[in-house]
Design a protein around this motif. Structure first.
Motif, PDB file in Angstrom:
ATOM      1  N   ALA A  80      -2.253   8.973   4.578  1.00 29.98           N
ATOM      2  CA  ALA A  80      -3.155   8.191   5.417  1.00 29.98           C
ATOM      3  C   ALA A  80      -3.849   7.179   4.520  1.00 29.98           C
ATOM      4  O   ALA A  80      -3.973   7.381   3.307  1.00 29.98           O
ATOM      5  CB  ALA A  80      -4.169   9.110   6.089  1.00 29.98           C
ATOM      6  N   ASP A  81      -4.305   6.078   5.124  1.00 31.70           N
ATOM      7  CA  ASP A  81      -4.909   4.996   4.344  1.00 31.70           C
ATOM      8  C   ASP A  81      -6.307   5.405   3.877  1.00 31.70           C
ATOM      9  O   ASP A  81      -7.234   5.495   4.681  1.00 31.70           O
ATOM     10  CB  ASP A  81      -4.964   3.724   5.194  1.00 31.70           C
ATOM     11  CG  ASP A  81      -5.331   2.519   4.350  1.00 31.70           C
ATOM     12  OD1 ASP A  81      -6.277   2.611   3.536  1.00 31.70           O
ATOM     13  OD2 ASP A  81      -4.659   1.481   4.497  1.00 31.70           O
ATOM     14  N   MET A 125     -10.289   5.267   5.469  1.00 31.10           N
ATOM     15  CA  MET A 125     -11.039   6.492   5.809  1.00 31.10           C
ATOM     16  C   MET A 125     -12.315   6.654   4.989  1.00 31.10           C
ATOM     17  O   MET A 125     -13.208   7.419   5.358  1.00 31.10           O
ATOM     18  CB  MET A 125     -10.172   7.740   5.531  1.00 31.10           C
ATOM     19  CG  MET A 125      -8.961   7.891   6.425  1.00 31.10           C
ATOM     20  SD  MET A 125      -8.095   9.466   6.128  1.00 31.10           S
ATOM     21  CE  MET A 125      -7.429   9.199   4.484  1.00 31.10           C
ATOM     22  N   PRO A 136      -5.245  18.658   4.763  1.00 30.25           N
ATOM     23  CA  PRO A 136      -4.295  17.974   5.648  1.00 30.25           C
ATOM     24  C   PRO A 136      -4.833  17.951   7.087  1.00 30.25           C
ATOM     25  O   PRO A 136      -5.429  18.932   7.534  1.00 30.25           O
ATOM     26  CB  PRO A 136      -3.025  18.826   5.545  1.00 30.25           C
ATOM     27  CG  PRO A 136      -3.126  19.474   4.197  1.00 30.25           C
ATOM     28  CD  PRO A 136      -4.590  19.764   4.022  1.00 30.25           C
ATOM     29  N   GLY A 137      -4.600  16.846   7.772  1.00 26.50           N
ATOM     30  CA  GLY A 137      -5.159  16.709   9.119  1.00 26.50           C
ATOM     31  C   GLY A 137      -4.140  16.295  10.162  1.00 26.50           C
ATOM     32  O   GLY A 137      -4.470  16.127  11.332  1.00 26.50           O
ATOM     33  N   PHE A 138      -2.913  16.099   9.743  1.00 28.60           N
ATOM     34  CA  PHE A 138      -1.856  15.725  10.684  1.00 28.60           C
ATOM     35  C   PHE A 138      -0.868  16.875  10.829  1.00 28.60           C
ATOM     36  O   PHE A 138       0.331  16.666  10.981  1.00 28.60           O
ATOM     37  CB  PHE A 138      -1.122  14.464  10.218  1.00 28.60           C
ATOM     38  CG  PHE A 138      -1.964  13.228  10.087  1.00 28.60           C
ATOM     39  CD1 PHE A 138      -3.118  13.042  10.840  1.00 28.60           C
ATOM     40  CD2 PHE A 138      -1.586  12.214   9.227  1.00 28.60           C
ATOM     41  CE1 PHE A 138      -3.878  11.888  10.723  1.00 28.60           C
ATOM     42  CE2 PHE A 138      -2.338  11.051   9.096  1.00 28.60           C
ATOM     43  CZ  PHE A 138      -3.493  10.887   9.839  1.00 28.60           C
ATOM     44  N   ALA A 143       0.840  -1.204   0.000  1.00 31.73           N
ATOM     45  CA  ALA A 143       0.000   0.000   0.000  1.00 31.73           C
ATOM     46  C   ALA A 143       0.877   1.257   0.000  1.00 31.73           C
ATOM     47  O   ALA A 143       0.429   2.326   0.420  1.00 31.73           O
ATOM     48  CB  ALA A 143      -0.940  -0.006   1.193  1.00 31.73           C
ATOM     49  N   LEU A 144       2.101   1.139  -0.483  1.00 31.65           N
ATOM     50  CA  LEU A 144       3.043   2.278  -0.499  1.00 31.65           C
ATOM     51  C   LEU A 144       3.152   2.933   0.881  1.00 31.65           C
ATOM     52  O   LEU A 144       3.225   4.145   1.015  1.00 31.65           O
ATOM     53  CB  LEU A 144       2.646   3.309  -1.562  1.00 31.65           C
ATOM     54  CG  LEU A 144       2.574   2.800  -3.012  1.00 31.65           C
ATOM     55  CD1 LEU A 144       2.240   3.946  -3.962  1.00 31.65           C
ATOM     56  CD2 LEU A 144       3.887   2.141  -3.430  1.00 31.65           C
ATOM     57  N   GLU A 169      -4.484  16.068  -0.295  1.00 34.00           N
ATOM     58  CA  GLU A 169      -5.782  15.899   0.371  1.00 34.00           C
ATOM     59  C   GLU A 169      -6.911  16.613  -0.356  1.00 34.00           C
ATOM     60  O   GLU A 169      -8.040  16.128  -0.421  1.00 34.00           O
ATOM     61  CB  GLU A 169      -5.694  16.416   1.822  1.00 34.00           C
ATOM     62  CG  GLU A 169      -4.876  15.538   2.767  1.00 34.00           C
ATOM     63  CD  GLU A 169      -3.402  15.897   2.812  1.00 34.00           C
ATOM     64  OE1 GLU A 169      -2.906  16.620   1.913  1.00 34.00           O
ATOM     65  OE2 GLU A 169      -2.729  15.435   3.760  1.00 34.00           O
ATOM     66  N   GLY A 223       0.544  13.579   1.638  1.00 35.73           N
ATOM     67  CA  GLY A 223      -0.474  13.677   2.675  1.00 35.73           C
ATOM     68  C   GLY A 223       0.134  13.420   4.049  1.00 35.73           C
ATOM     69  O   GLY A 223       1.124  14.052   4.442  1.00 35.73           O
ATOM     70  N   TYR A 249       7.595   8.617  -2.704  1.00 38.34           N
ATOM     71  CA  TYR A 249       6.441   9.445  -2.335  1.00 38.34           C
ATOM     72  C   TYR A 249       6.369   9.747  -0.837  1.00 38.34           C
ATOM     73  O   TYR A 249       6.444   8.838  -0.010  1.00 38.34           O
ATOM     74  CB  TYR A 249       5.140   8.745  -2.731  1.00 38.34           C
ATOM     75  CG  TYR A 249       4.988   8.558  -4.221  1.00 38.34           C
ATOM     76  CD1 TYR A 249       4.771   9.648  -5.049  1.00 38.34           C
ATOM     77  CD2 TYR A 249       5.076   7.295  -4.787  1.00 38.34           C
ATOM     78  CE1 TYR A 249       4.648   9.481  -6.422  1.00 38.34           C
ATOM     79  CE2 TYR A 249       4.949   7.114  -6.159  1.00 38.34           C
ATOM     80  CZ  TYR A 249       4.737   8.216  -6.967  1.00 38.34           C
ATOM     81  OH  TYR A 249       4.610   8.054  -8.329  1.00 38.34           O
ATOM     82  N   GLU A 271       3.407  14.800   6.105  1.00 33.49           N
ATOM     83  CA  GLU A 271       3.262  15.380   7.446  1.00 33.49           C
ATOM     84  C   GLU A 271       4.129  14.642   8.467  1.00 33.49           C
ATOM     85  O   GLU A 271       4.659  15.252   9.392  1.00 33.49           O
ATOM     86  CB  GLU A 271       1.784  15.371   7.839  1.00 33.49           C
ATOM     87  CG  GLU A 271       0.977  16.359   6.987  1.00 33.49           C
ATOM     88  CD  GLU A 271      -0.522  16.175   7.094  1.00 33.49           C
ATOM     89  OE1 GLU A 271      -1.003  15.076   6.719  1.00 33.49           O
ATOM     90  OE2 GLU A 271      -1.209  17.095   7.547  1.00 33.49           O
ATOM     91  N   MET A 323       2.737  17.837  -6.533  1.00 33.91           N
ATOM     92  CA  MET A 323       3.910  17.335  -5.812  1.00 33.91           C
ATOM     93  C   MET A 323       5.103  18.249  -6.074  1.00 33.91           C
ATOM     94  O   MET A 323       5.187  18.883  -7.117  1.00 33.91           O
ATOM     95  CB  MET A 323       4.268  15.933  -6.310  1.00 33.91           C
ATOM     96  CG  MET A 323       3.199  14.893  -6.006  1.00 33.91           C
ATOM     97  SD  MET A 323       3.773  13.253  -6.518  1.00 33.91           S
ATOM     98  CE  MET A 323       2.193  12.433  -6.789  1.00 33.91           C
ATOM     99  N   LEU A 353      -9.307  11.227  14.851  1.00 41.07           N
ATOM    100  CA  LEU A 353      -8.439  10.979  13.699  1.00 41.07           C
ATOM    101  C   LEU A 353      -7.502  12.173  13.511  1.00 41.07           C
ATOM    102  O   LEU A 353      -7.938  13.314  13.449  1.00 41.07           O
ATOM    103  CB  LEU A 353      -9.284  10.776  12.430  1.00 41.07           C
ATOM    104  CG  LEU A 353      -8.484  10.450  11.158  1.00 41.07           C
ATOM    105  CD1 LEU A 353      -7.757   9.119  11.295  1.00 41.07           C
ATOM    106  CD2 LEU A 353      -9.381  10.431   9.935  1.00 41.07           C
TER     107      LEU A 353
END
Ligand code: HXC
Length: 257
Positions: A65-66, A70, A138-140, A24-25, A131, A107, A104, A111, A164, A83
């Protein structure tokens, strides 16, 4: 304890965490976030460890994030599970963290790198906050730490377009401190971490704490914090040893006292 999503080991005075969900990278699922907190807490408690390196694979540091995990969640789900909050345990670790980023870092992966004190990137590294392309932000900590690292103009560009940036741009803009050939990346990170671990632990923790304070407070308050921390280090045997060794033209032997 064995980890499901990480490889955790020590190399001399360095704690090494390798993110390990290659299929899952290295997408950061709840288990990986919890395990990162646990691994860092264990390194924090381990007196033999003076610095930590966090790395991924050649292809991906972590692709975020996965998303699968989510995708079906509601506000109540993410609010009650806090979360994004699990990351506090990463930044709570007082020992310096070096991110060694290849491929990579997107996200939550970007973070995670931003939560590290030093970021080394291979020439293949790609950083981004995609995101916005998923209907979220972004949430982190990305909107905050990225902005502090690269400034408002580039942070807005990245966060609003989801594009990117490569290693060169990331280094030029201040997120990355060194670009290293991919095959040397981990060795160079381990070497820098080992060097940090060889210094007086109190001086290292105080130095990191003081630099971190710069992101939180104004200049005169920050400088006052620094001065007190600087003066306090004269209470350590390591300061006496470090300066005596210089005067006597020999290598210091820091004993973390
Ligand atoms: C879940 C992921 C994933 C992710 C990749 N994979 N990223 N799974 N969550 N974030 C999985 C893919 O589904 C695929 O699984 C496998 O990894 C390989 O990925 P591919 O897409 O086939 O690889 P490639 O074509 O090389 O493209 C690489 C990529 C792309 C450009 C990095 O995977 C990508 O765009 N990933 C998503 C990046 C992203 O949007 N991240 C932000 C997430 S949100 P299968 O089973 O199909 O082989 C976020 C929010 C943080 O991080 C804040 C939350 C609080």
């Amino acid at each position: 304890a064995p980890f499901e999503t990480l490889i955790v080991e020590t190399r001399g005075g360095v704690g090494l965490i390798t993110l390990n969900r290659p299929k899952a990278l290295n997408a950061l699922n709840a288990t990986m976030i919890r395990e990162l907190g646990e691994a860092l807490a264990a390194f924090e408690a381990n007196e033999a460890v003076g610095a930590v390196v966090i790395t991924g694979s050649d292809k991906a540091f972590a692709a975020g994030a996965d998303i699968r995990e989510m995708a079906d969640k509601s506000f109540s789900d993410v609010y009650l599970a806090d979360l994004g909050g699990g990351w506090r345990r990463v930044v709570e670790c007082r020992k310096p963290r070096i991110a060694a980023v290849s491929g990579y870092a997107l996200g939550g992966g970007a973070e995670l790198a931003q939560m590290c004190d030093i970021v080394f990137a291979s020439e293949t590294a790609k950083f981004g906050q995609p995101e916005i392309t998923l209907g979220i932000i972004p949430g982190f900590g990305g909107t905050q730490r990225l902005t502090r690292a690269v400034g408002k103009a580039k942070a807005m560009d990245l966060v609003l377009t989801g594009r990117m940036m490569d290693a060169q741009e990331a280094e030029k803009s201040g997120l990355v401190s060194r670009i290293v050939p991919a095959e040397k990346l981990l060795d160079e990170a381990l070497e820098a971490a080992a060097k940090i671990a060889s210094f007086s632990r109190a001086a290292v923790l105080a130095a990191k704490e003081a630099v971190d304070v710069a992101a939180e407070v104004g200049l005169s308050e920050g400088a006052r914090f620094e001065r007190r921390a600087f003066q306090a280090l004269f209470a350590t045997e390591d300061q006496t040893e470090g300066m005596a060794a210089f005067v006597e033209k020999r290598k210091p032997e820091f004993r973390n006292r």
